[in-house]
Design a protein around this motif. Structure first.
Motif, PDB file in Angstrom:
ATOM      1  N   SER A  38      -3.923  -9.646   7.030  1.00 51.36           N
ATOM      2  CA  SER A  38      -3.787  -8.264   7.469  1.00 51.36           C
ATOM      3  C   SER A  38      -2.646  -8.144   8.471  1.00 51.36           C
ATOM      4  O   SER A  38      -2.506  -8.966   9.374  1.00 51.36           O
ATOM      5  CB  SER A  38      -5.101  -7.802   8.125  1.00 51.36           C
ATOM      6  OG  SER A  38      -4.994  -6.488   8.592  1.00 51.36           O
ATOM      7  N   GLY A  39      -1.794  -7.123   8.262  1.00 52.25           N
ATOM      8  CA  GLY A  39      -0.682  -6.881   9.168  1.00 52.25           C
ATOM      9  C   GLY A  39       0.594  -7.617   8.827  1.00 52.25           C
ATOM     10  O   GLY A  39       1.580  -7.526   9.566  1.00 52.25           O
ATOM     11  N   SER A  43       1.331  -4.403   2.158  1.00 53.63           N
ATOM     12  CA  SER A  43       1.061  -3.031   1.693  1.00 53.63           C
ATOM     13  C   SER A  43       2.203  -2.095   2.042  1.00 53.63           C
ATOM     14  O   SER A  43       2.530  -1.186   1.275  1.00 53.63           O
ATOM     15  CB  SER A  43      -0.251  -2.515   2.297  1.00 53.63           C
ATOM     16  OG  SER A  43      -1.359  -3.195   1.744  1.00 53.63           O
ATOM     17  N   GLU A 159      -4.588  -3.549  -3.369  1.00 52.77           N
ATOM     18  CA  GLU A 159      -5.923  -4.102  -3.144  1.00 52.77           C
ATOM     19  C   GLU A 159      -7.000  -3.351  -3.935  1.00 52.77           C
ATOM     20  O   GLU A 159      -7.973  -2.842  -3.360  1.00 52.77           O
ATOM     21  CB  GLU A 159      -6.251  -4.094  -1.646  1.00 52.77           C
ATOM     22  CG  GLU A 159      -5.217  -4.846  -0.828  1.00 52.77           C
ATOM     23  CD  GLU A 159      -5.766  -5.457   0.441  1.00 52.77           C
ATOM     24  OE1 GLU A 159      -6.877  -6.007   0.403  1.00 52.77           O
ATOM     25  OE2 GLU A 159      -5.085  -5.383   1.461  1.00 52.77           O
ATOM     26  N   SER A 162     -10.996  -4.415  -3.596  1.00 50.85           N
ATOM     27  CA  SER A 162     -11.604  -4.639  -2.284  1.00 50.85           C
ATOM     28  C   SER A 162     -12.984  -4.021  -2.147  1.00 50.85           C
ATOM     29  O   SER A 162     -13.822  -4.524  -1.397  1.00 50.85           O
ATOM     30  CB  SER A 162     -10.695  -4.091  -1.179  1.00 50.85           C
ATOM     31  OG  SER A 162      -9.474  -4.782  -1.159  1.00 50.85           O
ATOM     32  N   HIS A 192      -5.189  -9.497  -0.019  1.00 52.09           N
ATOM     33  CA  HIS A 192      -5.306 -10.484   1.053  1.00 52.09           C
ATOM     34  C   HIS A 192      -6.087 -11.690   0.566  1.00 52.09           C
ATOM     35  O   HIS A 192      -6.215 -12.682   1.282  1.00 52.09           O
ATOM     36  CB  HIS A 192      -6.028  -9.870   2.262  1.00 52.09           C
ATOM     37  CG  HIS A 192      -7.452  -9.515   1.968  1.00 52.09           C
ATOM     38  ND1 HIS A 192      -7.814  -8.329   1.356  1.00 52.09           N
ATOM     39  CD2 HIS A 192      -8.618 -10.200   2.154  1.00 52.09           C
ATOM     40  CE1 HIS A 192      -9.121  -8.294   1.198  1.00 52.09           C
ATOM     41  NE2 HIS A 192      -9.633  -9.411   1.666  1.00 52.09           N
TER      42      HIS A 192
END
Length: 367
Positions: A38-39, A43, A159, A162, A192
């Motif tokens: 994440s980060g 995306s 994603e 998810s 991810h």
């Protein structure tokens, strides 16, 4: 279908840089997965390809055409979102045909395309239902069907699995990959989940902190990671990374951990006695040795999973995970002796970058 070329793409929000000159080439008909924590910017990069985020620098081209300043509707792409983004007041058929309705397509053409997409995705019996009457997996199929109906040059997936339970995620992974084989449309997929990336991708782009760490086919990244970040991110359980230094013992080059334990080195490893380094080995590349030979390890946790057994152990004060594919009996605090497969070892410098051969300059890779 079309190629996607990302050339030194940057993204900044004011003074904060999110992507730092990312470059990647995606071939016509290729299935490429952007993966990372994440980060990391994956995306954001996908949204830049789609035209949902402005580009702060560099270029993005689709089918040889620079699309930096084109709105999404002119890029000939279709995006499948994490939350499905279906209109609740429309039936499955109406949701799938919505883009064609906006474009003023003839009714017969809409019906034909919707019927074709529904047959591919197993939605024919559900065309008259509303989203509230569908399961999560069915809603995701409708979102995919809406993309197929558009017949775009590029599919973008953000994603998409998810929100699904574990069993359904496995089934949908297979469906998406099968769909790609049938349509052969260029696909960029963000996740991810490294298992999704490994099982679905033709090639994987591993991202970290707004930069690309490594690009390659799934098993290339698994066998020959170029950094400790890739080594830990790709593979479950992750690669074991033991800190220590190069040394000599009995006239041969060895690796000495910070706890003084000697580990074998692969053939061709540069002799750099005294140099700090990191010794990487996958959990499945250990074998049990006779007592008092090999490496002593103290068992911490044993996890029998049926098809394999995972053992967490301590080598000195450093923790490793070992995977045995046969049934094995061990108890916590038991001392076991292990022999690593030296030819499978990956060596990294103290900064986490793969070490190259001192003579050839090539990264020390194994077959």
């Amino acid at each position: 279908m079309a190629t996607v070329t990302i050339d030194k793409a940057r993204k900044a929000y004011g003074a904060v840089d999110v992507l730092h000159g990312v470059s990647a080439d995606i071939a016509d008909g290729e299935f490429v997965v952007l993966v990372g924590p994440s980060g990391c910017g994956k995306s954001t990069l996908l949204r830049m390809i789609a035209g949902l985020e402005d580009i702060s620098g560099g270029t993005i081209s689709i089918g040889g055409r620079v699309v930096n300043d084109l709105p999404p509707k002119q890029r000939d792409i279709s995006m499948v979102f994490q939350n499905y983004a279906l209109y609740p007041h429309m039936t499955v058929a109406e949701n799938m045909a919505f883009s064609m309705t906006l474009a003023g397509a003839p009714k017969a053409e809409k019906q034909k395309r919707v019927a074709q997409a529904a047959q591919i995705l197993g939605l024919t019996e559900l065309l008259g239902r509303y989203p509230r009457q569908l399961s999560g997996g069915q809603r995701q199929r409708v979102a995919m069907g809406r993309s197929i109906v558009r017949n775009p040059q590029v599919f973008l997936f953000d994603e998409p699995l998810s929100n699904l339970d574990a069993k359904l995620r496995v089934a949908m992974r297979a469906e998406i990959k099968s769909l790609h084989r049938r349509l052969a449309t260029t696909t960029v997929y963000v996740t991810h989940d490294q298992v999704e990336a490994m099982t679905m991708a033709d090639r994987i782009v591993v991202m970290n902190g707004g930069r690309i760490e490594q690009v390659g086919r799934p098993l290339e990244l698994y066998d020959n990671p170029h950094s400790t970040f890739v080594a830990e991110f790709i593979g479950s359980p992750a690669m074991n990374l033991l800190k220590g230094r190069f040394d000599n013992a009995g006239g041969r080059a060895v690796f000495r951990t910070n706890d003084g334990i000697l580990l074998p080195l692969p053939a061709g490893a540069a002799e750099m006695a005294g140099t700090d380094a990191i010794y990487g080995i996958r959990p499945e590349y250990f074998a049990i040795s006779p007592a008092n030979t090999g490496i002593p390890a103290r068992v911490v946790v044993v996890e029998p999973l049926g098809s394999e057994t995972q053992v967490t152990a301590k080598v000195g004060e450093q923790t490793i995970v070992i995977v045995f594919h046969e049934r094995i009996s061990m108890e916590p605090d038991e001392i076991v002796w292990l022999q690593p497969q030296a030819e499978r070892v990956c060596l990294f410098d103290a900064n986490g970058r793969r070490i190259a051969d001192a003579n050839t300059g090539k990264i020390l890779e194994h077959a």
